[in-house]
Design a protein around this motif. Sequence first.
Motif, mmCIF file in Angstrom:
data_model
loop_
_atom_site.group_PDB
_atom_site.id
_atom_site.type_symbol
_atom_site.label_atom_id
_atom_site.label_comp_id
_atom_site.label_asym_id
_atom_site.label_seq_id
_atom_site.Cartn_x
_atom_site.Cartn_y
_atom_site.Cartn_z
ATOM 1 N N ALA A 15 -2.086 -3.693 -3.529
ATOM 2 C CA ALA A 15 -2.058 -3.336 -4.950
ATOM 3 C C ALA A 15 -2.663 -1.956 -5.180
ATOM 4 O O ALA A 15 -2.135 -1.157 -5.977
ATOM 5 C CB ALA A 15 -2.803 -4.394 -5.763
ATOM 6 N N MET A 16 -3.748 -1.644 -4.480
ATOM 7 C CA MET A 16 -4.373 -0.333 -4.618
ATOM 8 C C MET A 16 -3.447 0.777 -4.115
ATOM 9 O O MET A 16 -3.302 1.826 -4.743
ATOM 10 C CB MET A 16 -5.707 -0.310 -3.878
ATOM 11 C CG MET A 16 -6.764 -1.241 -4.460
ATOM 12 S SD MET A 16 -8.250 -1.352 -3.438
ATOM 13 C CE MET A 16 -8.807 0.349 -3.461
ATOM 14 N N LEU A 17 -2.809 0.542 -2.958
ATOM 15 C CA LEU A 17 -1.883 1.541 -2.420
ATOM 16 C C LEU A 17 -0.673 1.718 -3.331
ATOM 17 O O LEU A 17 -0.195 2.843 -3.532
ATOM 18 C CB LEU A 17 -1.424 1.122 -1.025
ATOM 19 C CG LEU A 17 -2.456 1.236 0.104
ATOM 20 C CD1 LEU A 17 -1.913 0.590 1.368
ATOM 21 C CD2 LEU A 17 -2.799 2.693 0.371
ATOM 22 N N ALA A 18 -0.183 0.617 -3.890
ATOM 23 C CA ALA A 18 0.963 0.700 -4.784
ATOM 24 C C ALA A 18 0.617 1.506 -6.031
ATOM 25 O O ALA A 18 1.419 2.324 -6.502
ATOM 26 C CB ALA A 18 1.438 -0.701 -5.170
ATOM 27 N N ALA A 19 -0.583 1.282 -6.563
ATOM 28 C CA ALA A 19 -1.011 2.051 -7.736
ATOM 29 C C ALA A 19 -1.112 3.541 -7.399
ATOM 30 O O ALA A 19 -0.706 4.398 -8.187
ATOM 31 C CB ALA A 19 -2.347 1.525 -8.248
ATOM 32 N N GLY A 20 -1.648 3.852 -6.208
ATOM 33 C CA GLY A 20 -1.738 5.245 -5.797
ATOM 34 C C GLY A 20 -0.377 5.867 -5.554
ATOM 35 O O GLY A 20 -0.155 7.046 -5.867
ATOM 36 N N ILE A 53 8.431 -0.111 -5.069
ATOM 37 C CA ILE A 53 8.946 -1.471 -4.853
ATOM 38 C C ILE A 53 9.829 -1.521 -3.613
ATOM 39 O O ILE A 53 9.744 -2.459 -2.800
ATOM 40 C CB ILE A 53 9.720 -1.940 -6.103
ATOM 41 C CG1 ILE A 53 8.773 -2.091 -7.288
ATOM 42 C CG2 ILE A 53 10.424 -3.268 -5.824
ATOM 43 C CD1 ILE A 53 9.486 -2.334 -8.611
ATOM 44 N N ALA A 54 10.678 -0.515 -3.437
ATOM 45 C CA ALA A 54 11.572 -0.476 -2.274
ATOM 46 C C ALA A 54 10.771 -0.398 -0.977
ATOM 47 O O ALA A 54 11.120 -1.056 0.018
ATOM 48 C CB ALA A 54 12.519 0.710 -2.389
ATOM 49 N N VAL A 55 9.709 0.394 -0.964
ATOM 50 C CA VAL A 55 8.876 0.516 0.238
ATOM 51 C C VAL A 55 8.231 -0.828 0.572
ATOM 52 O O VAL A 55 8.225 -1.263 1.736
ATOM 53 C CB VAL A 55 7.797 1.594 0.031
ATOM 54 C CG1 VAL A 55 6.819 1.583 1.197
ATOM 55 C CG2 VAL A 55 8.426 2.969 -0.097
ATOM 56 N N ILE A 56 7.688 -1.498 -0.424
ATOM 57 C CA ILE A 56 7.012 -2.777 -0.192
ATOM 58 C C ILE A 56 7.986 -3.820 0.338
ATOM 59 O O ILE A 56 7.703 -4.525 1.314
ATOM 60 C CB ILE A 56 6.338 -3.259 -1.493
ATOM 61 C CG1 ILE A 56 5.180 -2.325 -1.858
ATOM 62 C CG2 ILE A 56 5.834 -4.691 -1.345
ATOM 63 C CD1 ILE A 56 4.559 -2.615 -3.212
ATOM 64 N N ILE A 57 9.152 -3.926 -0.300
ATOM 65 C CA ILE A 57 10.144 -4.912 0.147
ATOM 66 C C ILE A 57 10.615 -4.608 1.559
ATOM 67 O O ILE A 57 10.714 -5.514 2.408
ATOM 68 C CB ILE A 57 11.337 -4.938 -0.828
ATOM 69 C CG1 ILE A 57 10.913 -5.474 -2.186
ATOM 70 C CG2 ILE A 57 12.469 -5.796 -0.250
ATOM 71 C CD1 ILE A 57 12.016 -5.440 -3.226
ATOM 72 N N GLY A 274 3.132 -5.545 7.046
ATOM 73 C CA GLY A 274 4.279 -4.651 7.103
ATOM 74 C C GLY A 274 4.398 -3.798 5.858
ATOM 75 O O GLY A 274 4.655 -2.588 5.934
ATOM 76 N N ALA A 275 4.197 -4.421 4.683
ATOM 77 C CA ALA A 275 4.272 -3.662 3.433
ATOM 78 C C ALA A 275 3.189 -2.598 3.364
ATOM 79 O O ALA A 275 3.440 -1.459 2.952
ATOM 80 C CB ALA A 275 4.162 -4.616 2.245
ATOM 81 N N VAL A 276 1.960 -2.940 3.773
ATOM 82 C CA VAL A 276 0.844 -1.988 3.733
ATOM 83 C C VAL A 276 1.103 -0.822 4.679
ATOM 84 O O VAL A 276 0.919 0.348 4.316
ATOM 85 C CB VAL A 276 -0.479 -2.696 4.090
ATOM 86 C CG1 VAL A 276 -1.589 -1.683 4.344
ATOM 87 C CG2 VAL A 276 -0.900 -3.632 2.967
ATOM 88 N N PHE A 277 1.551 -1.101 5.895
ATOM 89 C CA PHE A 277 1.777 -0.044 6.881
ATOM 90 C C PHE A 277 2.875 0.914 6.430
ATOM 91 O O PHE A 277 2.729 2.136 6.534
ATOM 92 C CB PHE A 277 2.131 -0.651 8.233
ATOM 93 C CG PHE A 277 0.940 -1.085 9.037
ATOM 94 C CD1 PHE A 277 -0.290 -1.262 8.437
ATOM 95 C CD2 PHE A 277 1.038 -1.327 10.393
ATOM 96 C CE1 PHE A 277 -1.392 -1.663 9.158
ATOM 97 C CE2 PHE A 277 -0.054 -1.722 11.139
ATOM 98 C CZ PHE A 277 -1.282 -1.892 10.512
ATOM 99 N N VAL A 278 3.985 0.371 5.942
ATOM 100 C CA VAL A 278 5.089 1.234 5.530
ATOM 101 C C VAL A 278 4.712 2.031 4.279
ATOM 102 O O VAL A 278 5.055 3.210 4.152
ATOM 103 C CB VAL A 278 6.371 0.406 5.297
ATOM 104 C CG1 VAL A 278 7.507 1.287 4.783
ATOM 105 C CG2 VAL A 278 6.803 -0.273 6.589
ATOM 106 N N LEU A 279 3.979 1.409 3.365
ATOM 107 C CA LEU A 279 3.552 2.130 2.164
ATOM 108 C C LEU A 279 2.576 3.243 2.517
ATOM 109 O O LEU A 279 2.661 4.353 1.961
ATOM 110 C CB LEU A 279 2.922 1.155 1.171
ATOM 111 C CG LEU A 279 2.598 1.710 -0.221
ATOM 112 C CD1 LEU A 279 3.822 2.355 -0.850
ATOM 113 C CD2 LEU A 279 2.048 0.609 -1.118
ATOM 114 N N CYS A 280 1.656 2.977 3.442
ATOM 115 C CA CYS A 280 0.757 4.041 3.917
ATOM 116 C C CYS A 280 1.549 5.186 4.545
ATOM 117 O O CYS A 280 1.257 6.365 4.298
ATOM 118 C CB CYS A 280 -0.224 3.474 4.945
ATOM 119 S SG CYS A 280 -1.586 2.533 4.257
#
Length: 320
Positions: A15-20, A53-57, A274-280
Motif C-alpha cells: 500500500a505504501m509503495l502504491a501510494a508512492g 494497478i497494472a503493475v500490482i496485478i 511478486g507485486a512488491v518486487f515488480v512495483l519496486c
Amino acid sequence: MLVGRHVLAGSVVLAMLAAGSLFVGVIDLKPSDLWQQTGALNLLLVSRAPRTIAVIITGAALAICGAILQMLVRNRFVEPMTAGTGQGAALGILLVTLFLPEASLLVKMAVAACTALASSVGFLMIVRRLPPTQPLLVPLVGMVYGGVIGAGVTFVAYQADLLQYIDVWMNGEFSGVLQGRYELLWLAAAVALLSYFAADQFAIVGMGRTASINLGLNYTQVVLIGLVALSIVTALTVVTVGMIPFVGLVVPNIISRFYGDNLRSTLPVTALTGAVFVLCSDILGRLLRYPFEIPVGTVFGVIGTGIFLWLLYAPKRHVS
C-alpha cells in the motif's frame, strides 16, 4: 500465524509503495495538487492509477503462475517467461498481426493464449522425457526451447518488417498503460485468484504422477487446468505490457525457502511478494534515469539475477 502476519506486513508495504507510485513520473504531481489543480486528478485517474494497478496485478499473477509451473514440472528453476510460454504468446501476437491486423485486443489475447498453451504443452512433453536424476536439464531445455521459439518470432518479424513492433511485446514496460488499455489484466487477476482454489491439487501434482493418481487425483485434468491458467495469464501480460522475466522464477523460490511448498498457505505471500518486487522495479525504472524510463523487465532482470544467486548460495531456512 506467522504467514498471516507476514501477509499483513506485506500488504502495508504494498500500500505504501502504491501510494508512492501515484506521485512518481515525468509530470510533477503532489497530493496537494489533487484539489488545487484541475488536471491533476485527471492525470491520476487516466495514467498513474491504471499503471500502478497494472503493475500490482502483473507482479502477483506472474509470481503465482511461476509457483504453479514449478509444481507441474517438479522443478524449481523454471518459470513461464523463460520456458516457452511467454515466447508462445508473442508468436500468437505475431500471427494475428500478420493475418488479422485489424483484430481487436480481445482476439489478440485469445490467439496468444492458444499459442502459449500449445508451447506450454510442448515444454511439458519434452520435460517428461528427461531423466529425473538430472534436474538442471529442465531449466536448460526450457531456455533452449523458449530461445528457439523466440528466435523464430524474431526472424519472421524481421522478414515482415515488424521487428520494432514485436520488440514492444518482448520487453516488459508499463509506460504505455493508460485507462482503457489495461483492463484485460483484471481477467489475469481473476484467473490467478481462481487458481488459489486448486492450490492443494497443484501441490499434490508436485509429488509426481504416480503419487497423485494413488491419492485419487485426476492428474491429467489438474495439469490441464494449470496449463490453461498459465497460458491465459501469460498471454494477457504479454499483450498488455510485454514479457517480464524472472518474476515467476525468483519469487516462488524465495517463498519456498522460507515457508515451504504448501501452496494453500504460501500463494497469498507469493502474490504479495511478486507485486512488491515488480512495483519496486517499476518505481526504480522511473527514477534511475529521470525523466527517462528504464523498462521494468530490465530492472527486475538485474535485481532478479542478484536475488537468484543469493538463493543458490545462501543456507536454506524454513519457517513453519
